[in-house]
Design a protein around this motif. Structure first.
Motif, PDB file in Angstrom:
ATOM      1  N   CYS A 151       0.662  -0.696   0.048  1.00 40.79           N
ATOM      2  CA  CYS A 151       0.216  -0.069  -0.408  1.00 40.79           C
ATOM      3  C   CYS A 151       0.883   0.776  -0.037  1.00 40.79           C
ATOM      4  CB  CYS A 151      -1.362  -0.083   0.706  1.00 40.79           C
ATOM      5  SG  CYS A 151      -1.797   1.372   1.361  1.00 40.79           S
ATOM      6  N   SER A 152       0.340   2.156  -0.636  1.00 41.57           N
ATOM      7  CA  SER A 152       1.305   3.698  -1.042  1.00 41.57           C
ATOM      8  C   SER A 152       0.856   4.321   0.211  1.00 41.57           C
ATOM      9  CB  SER A 152       0.569   4.181  -2.417  1.00 41.57           C
ATOM     10  OG  SER A 152       1.367   3.197  -3.636  1.00 41.57           O
ATOM     11  N   ARG A 153      -0.297   3.827   0.790  1.00 39.23           N
ATOM     12  CA  ARG A 153      -0.504   5.277   2.325  1.00 39.23           C
ATOM     13  C   ARG A 153       0.315   4.703   3.856  1.00 39.23           C
ATOM     14  NH1 ARG A 153      -5.701   7.036   1.485  1.00 39.23           N
ATOM     15  NH2 ARG A 153      -4.358   8.178  -0.171  1.00 39.23           N
ATOM     16  N   CYS A 154       0.226   3.089   3.626  1.00 39.60           N
ATOM     17  CA  CYS A 154      -0.036   2.516   4.821  1.00 39.60           C
ATOM     18  C   CYS A 154       1.917   1.470   5.526  1.00 39.60           C
ATOM     19  CB  CYS A 154      -0.667   1.654   5.237  1.00 39.60           C
ATOM     20  SG  CYS A 154      -1.674   0.267   4.688  1.00 39.60           S
ATOM     21  N   PHE A 155       1.950   0.999   3.268  1.00 35.38           N
ATOM     22  CA  PHE A 155       3.507   1.184   3.604  1.00 35.38           C
ATOM     23  C   PHE A 155       3.245  -1.216   3.949  1.00 35.38           C
ATOM     24  CE2 PHE A 155       4.496   5.332   3.617  1.00 35.38           C
ATOM     25  CZ  PHE A 155       5.130   5.670   2.323  1.00 35.38           C
ATOM     26  N   LEU A 156       1.782  -1.130   4.426  1.00 35.79           N
ATOM     27  CA  LEU A 156       2.253  -2.415   4.559  1.00 35.79           C
ATOM     28  C   LEU A 156       2.079  -3.397   3.352  1.00 35.79           C
ATOM     29  CD1 LEU A 156      -0.720  -2.339   7.926  1.00 35.79           C
ATOM     30  CD2 LEU A 156       1.786  -2.603   8.095  1.00 35.79           C
TER      31      LEU A 156
ATOM     32  N   ARG B 239      -4.052  -9.299  -2.899  1.00 33.94           N
ATOM     33  CA  ARG B 239      -4.912  -8.844  -4.134  1.00 33.94           C
ATOM     34  C   ARG B 239      -6.111  -8.141  -3.854  1.00 33.94           C
ATOM     35  NH1 ARG B 239      -1.808  -4.796  -6.929  1.00 33.94           N
ATOM     36  NH2 ARG B 239      -0.509  -5.717  -7.250  1.00 33.94           N
ATOM     37  N   SER B 240      -6.763  -9.081  -2.805  1.00 38.74           N
ATOM     38  CA  SER B 240      -8.304  -9.078  -2.417  1.00 38.74           C
ATOM     39  C   SER B 240      -7.903  -7.701  -1.811  1.00 38.74           C
ATOM     40  CB  SER B 240      -8.522 -10.589  -1.470  1.00 38.74           C
ATOM     41  OG  SER B 240      -7.952 -10.683  -0.885  1.00 38.74           O
ATOM     42  N   GLN B 241      -6.931  -7.096  -1.264  1.00 45.97           N
ATOM     43  CA  GLN B 241      -7.376  -6.393  -0.475  1.00 45.97           C
ATOM     44  C   GLN B 241      -7.251  -4.951  -1.187  1.00 45.97           C
ATOM     45  OE1 GLN B 241      -8.473  -6.035   3.122  1.00 45.97           O
ATOM     46  NE2 GLN B 241      -8.652  -8.131   2.581  1.00 45.97           N
ATOM     47  N   LEU B 242      -7.172  -4.716  -2.424  1.00 48.98           N
ATOM     48  CA  LEU B 242      -6.741  -3.987  -3.375  1.00 48.98           C
ATOM     49  C   LEU B 242      -7.727  -2.727  -3.529  1.00 48.98           C
ATOM     50  CD1 LEU B 242      -4.433  -1.610  -5.240  1.00 48.98           C
ATOM     51  CD2 LEU B 242      -5.026  -3.701  -7.191  1.00 48.98           C
ATOM     52  N   ALA B 243      -8.458  -1.629  -3.172  1.00 49.98           N
ATOM     53  CA  ALA B 243      -8.929  -0.732  -3.393  1.00 49.98           C
ATOM     54  C   ALA B 243      -9.272   0.530  -4.889  1.00 49.98           C
ATOM     55  CB  ALA B 243      -9.412  -0.499  -2.243  1.00 49.98           C
TER      56      ALA B 243
ATOM     57  N   GLY C 146      -2.999   7.114  -9.874  1.00 52.50           N
ATOM     58  CA  GLY C 146      -1.632   7.153 -10.351  1.00 52.50           C
ATOM     59  C   GLY C 146      -0.787   6.656 -10.691  1.00 52.50           C
ATOM     60  N   GLY C 147      -0.782   5.366 -10.368  1.00 47.51           N
ATOM     61  CA  GLY C 147      -0.214   4.310 -10.402  1.00 47.51           C
ATOM     62  C   GLY C 147       0.016   3.930  -8.706  1.00 47.51           C
ATOM     63  N   LEU C 148      -0.414   4.750  -8.245  1.00 47.41           N
ATOM     64  CA  LEU C 148      -0.149   3.871  -6.554  1.00 47.41           C
ATOM     65  C   LEU C 148      -1.314   2.969  -6.192  1.00 47.41           C
ATOM     66  CD1 LEU C 148       1.709   7.169  -5.478  1.00 47.41           C
ATOM     67  CD2 LEU C 148       3.005   4.762  -6.680  1.00 47.41           C
ATOM     68  N   PRO C 149      -0.719   1.623  -5.911  1.00 48.44           N
ATOM     69  CA  PRO C 149      -1.947   0.821  -5.232  1.00 48.44           C
ATOM     70  C   PRO C 149      -2.483   1.159  -3.537  1.00 48.44           C
ATOM     71  CG  PRO C 149       0.299  -0.130  -4.545  1.00 48.44           C
ATOM     72  CD  PRO C 149       0.645   0.977  -5.463  1.00 48.44           C
TER      73      PRO C 149
END
Length: 98
Positions: A72-77, A81-85, A89-92
């Motif tokens: 994750c690009s925000r929490c870095f955890l 893939r099932s958790q991908l919201a 801009g190419g950042l998950p």
């Protein structure tokens, strides 16, 4: 600091009548009660009760990120893939951060 909520409150007239000497003595009393303590020095003396971990080494097996995982690009955890919201801009981003 404890507060006595049943004590009578001072109004503005009572507060203005406090002498400068009394106010100075209150300030000196409050400043003398503070103690400068080094947090790291205080923590060195703390031991777990009944545990001697001085000879222990932690060994953790670290796996690289798998093909079905993303960071994750925000929490870095690292999430599955099932958790991908969404991808902005190419950042998950995971569901928790979205």
């Amino acid at each position: 600091m404890a507060t006595d909520y049943d004590a009578p409150r001072k109004n503005e007239d009572d507060v203005s009548e406090d002498s400068i000497e009394e106010l100075k003595s209150r300030r000196v009393d409050k400043s003398s009660s503070s103690v400068d303590v080094d947090e790291t020095e205080h923590a060195e003396g703390f031991e777990l009760p009944g545990a001697d971990l001085s000879g222990e080494e932690l060994s953790v097996r670290v796996l690289p990120r798998q093909e079905d995982e993303f960071t994750c690009s925000r929490c870095f955890l690292v999430h599955h893939r099932s958790q991908l919201a969404e991808e902005d801009g190419g950042l998950p981003f995971c569901r928790d951060c979205a």
